[in-house]
Design a protein around this motif. Structure first.
Motif, short mmCIF file in Angstrom:
data_model
loop_
_atom_site.label_atom_id
_atom_site.label_comp_id
_atom_site.label_asym_id
_atom_site.label_seq_id
_atom_site.Cartn_x
_atom_site.Cartn_y
_atom_site.Cartn_z
N HIS A 194 0.84 -1.19 0.00
CA HIS A 194 0.00 0.00 0.00
C HIS A 194 0.87 1.25 0.00
O HIS A 194 2.08 1.17 0.25
CB HIS A 194 -0.92 0.00 1.22
N ASN A 195 0.27 2.38 -0.25
CA ASN A 195 1.02 3.64 -0.26
C ASN A 195 1.55 3.92 1.15
O ASN A 195 0.79 3.90 2.13
CB ASN A 195 0.13 4.79 -0.71
N ARG A 196 2.83 4.19 1.23
CA ARG A 196 3.44 4.43 2.54
C ARG A 196 3.31 5.89 2.95
O ARG A 196 2.99 6.77 2.13
CB ARG A 196 4.91 4.02 2.52
N ILE A 197 3.58 6.16 4.22
CA ILE A 197 3.51 7.50 4.80
C ILE A 197 4.86 7.86 5.35
O ILE A 197 5.52 7.05 6.02
CB ILE A 197 2.43 7.56 5.89
N LEU A 198 5.29 9.09 5.11
CA LEU A 198 6.60 9.56 5.53
C LEU A 198 6.47 10.92 6.21
O LEU A 198 5.46 11.62 6.06
CB LEU A 198 7.55 9.69 4.33
N LEU A 199 7.52 11.29 6.94
CA LEU A 199 7.69 12.66 7.39
C LEU A 199 8.48 13.39 6.32
O LEU A 199 9.59 12.97 5.98
CB LEU A 199 8.42 12.71 8.73
N SER A 200 7.93 14.45 5.78
CA SER A 200 8.57 15.13 4.65
C SER A 200 8.62 16.63 4.92
O SER A 200 7.75 17.19 5.60
CB SER A 200 7.78 14.85 3.37
N GLU A 242 -7.98 7.64 -0.45
CA GLU A 242 -7.89 6.49 0.46
C GLU A 242 -7.75 6.97 1.89
O GLU A 242 -7.45 8.14 2.15
CB GLU A 242 -6.70 5.62 0.08
N CYS A 243 -7.97 6.06 2.83
CA CYS A 243 -7.98 6.41 4.25
C CYS A 243 -6.62 6.14 4.90
O CYS A 243 -5.88 5.25 4.49
CB CYS A 243 -9.05 5.61 4.98
N LEU A 244 -6.35 6.90 5.93
CA LEU A 244 -5.21 6.61 6.81
C LEU A 244 -5.54 5.34 7.58
O LEU A 244 -6.58 5.27 8.26
CB LEU A 244 -4.98 7.78 7.75
N ALA A 245 -4.69 4.33 7.48
CA ALA A 245 -5.03 3.01 8.02
C ALA A 245 -3.87 2.41 8.79
O ALA A 245 -2.70 2.55 8.41
CB ALA A 245 -5.45 2.07 6.90
N VAL A 246 -4.20 1.69 9.87
CA VAL A 246 -3.23 0.93 10.64
C VAL A 246 -3.08 -0.45 10.01
O VAL A 246 -4.08 -1.11 9.73
CB VAL A 246 -3.67 0.79 12.11
N GLU A 247 -1.85 -0.87 9.77
CA GLU A 247 -1.59 -2.22 9.26
C GLU A 247 -1.31 -3.13 10.45
O GLU A 247 -0.17 -3.37 10.82
CB GLU A 247 -0.41 -2.19 8.28
N GLY A 248 -2.38 -3.63 11.06
CA GLY A 248 -2.26 -4.37 12.30
C GLY A 248 -1.56 -5.71 12.19
O GLY A 248 -1.18 -6.28 13.22
N SER A 249 -1.38 -6.23 10.99
CA SER A 249 -0.70 -7.52 10.83
C SER A 249 0.79 -7.35 10.54
O SER A 249 1.50 -8.35 10.38
CB SER A 249 -1.35 -8.31 9.69
N ILE A 262 1.80 1.53 8.98
CA ILE A 262 0.70 2.44 8.69
C ILE A 262 0.77 2.77 7.21
O ILE A 262 1.85 2.81 6.62
CB ILE A 262 0.79 3.72 9.57
N SER A 263 -0.38 2.98 6.60
CA SER A 263 -0.40 3.22 5.16
C SER A 263 -1.62 4.05 4.81
O SER A 263 -2.41 4.45 5.67
CB SER A 263 -0.43 1.89 4.39
#
Length: 296
Positions: A194-200, A242-249, A262-263
């Motif tokens: 999934h699309n990743r999230i970064l500090l930019s 798309e939504c901000l989502a926790v990748e719990g697995s 998180i993605s």
């Protein structure tokens, strides 16, 4: 002098005194090489310590910079621009799926990859973002709500459907924002592709978000209205929808402990409602130890 006499003669002398008994001309072979290497290592260690270049010094400075306690903005009514908040997912398990003690609730935070430990002392551009179970507000998990239209709206209510930007509250040197860029062909993707999230340090259209009511049947009625803290909401990425989502697995261990991915991805049930992975709270006070009502 026989072997017995030689050993008794050498017994009373420490190793350093024995070294001083012989000049550099006598110290040949491995003996001389080991002494020089030991001296060189000692000088190099002292030089690095004075310049604060030791790995342990950098790790200590890193923890001081990113784990410093912060104070959240406590509101009595609604979430506002300029608030210092934590992003809290109350319905996600805060440990690995096969863990015996099951607790719930994770917060969004910056982290440091394994290959950067001992090399950096604070977060920078393209630092990864994760979720982790610790709830104490600190510099790595506290964000400030900023306006997306370059106007100062501090003090105004954040409304459902209104665009906003999340800035890391304490980022000395440069401002860092929660951003999800579109991955290139050869770029690294996030958990489960999934699309990743970064500090930019880039503030553009990929760092803009909006809040929706968690109940999809009430979104038309609630759009344009404020919402209080500790209310379940859905956070949507404007560019992808798309939504901000926790990748719990996707759990792993880092220098800060157990963390999960998180993605930007929308998880829905058969009724097209966002599931627990996509439900968030804007926290402006201490996170409650237990959540009595939990969305399944």
């Amino acid at each position: 002098m026989n072997d017995h006499t030689d050993k008794s003669f050498m017994k009373g002398y420490p190793s350093r005194k024995i070294e001083k008994m012989y000049s550099s001309k006598v110290r040949i072979g491995n003996w001389f090489e080991e002494l020089e290497l030991r001296k060189e290592k000692t000088e190099l260690y002292i030089q690095k310590r004075e310049n604060k270049e030791l790995v342990v010094q950098k790790i200590r400075e890193l923890f001081h910079n990113v784990c410093r306690e912060t104070r959240l903005s406590r509101n009595e009514d609604y979430i506002k621009f300029g608030n210092k908040i934590q992003l809290f997912a109350p319905d996600m398990q805060s440990s690995r799926p096969n863990c015996e003690n099951i607790n719930y609730g994770v917060v969004v935070a910056g982290t440091v990859p394994q290959d950067a430990i001992g090399k950096i002392s604070r977060f920078g551009n393209r630092s990864p973002v994760v979720c982790y179970p610790k709830s104490t507000p600190c510099t790595r998990n506290t964000f400030t709500i900023k306006s997306a239209d370059y106007q100062n709206r501090d003090g105004n209510n954040l409304l459902f459907g209104q665009e906003f930007i999340l800035q890391l509250t304490d980022s000395p040197g440069e401002d860092l924002y929660l951003r999800s860029p579109t991955p290139l062909v050869d770029d690294t993707r996030g958990p489960r592709q999934h699309n990743r999230i970064l500090l930019s340090n880039i503030k553009d259209c990929y760092s803009i978000w909006k809040v929706l009511c968690w109940d999809n049947k009430m979104r038309f009625e609630t759009e344009g209205s404020p919402f209080p803290s500790s209310t379940r909401v859905v956070i949507t990425h404007m560019m992808t929808g798309e939504c901000l989502a926790v990748e719990g697995s996707d759990w792993y261990t880092s220098i800060f402990g157990n963390e999960c991915g998180i993605s930007v991805h929308t998880y829905r049930d058969i009724f097209k409602r966002e599931t627990a992975e996509c439900l968030w709270m804007f926290i402006t006070e201490e996170i409650p130890r237990c959540i009595e009502e939990r969305c399944e």
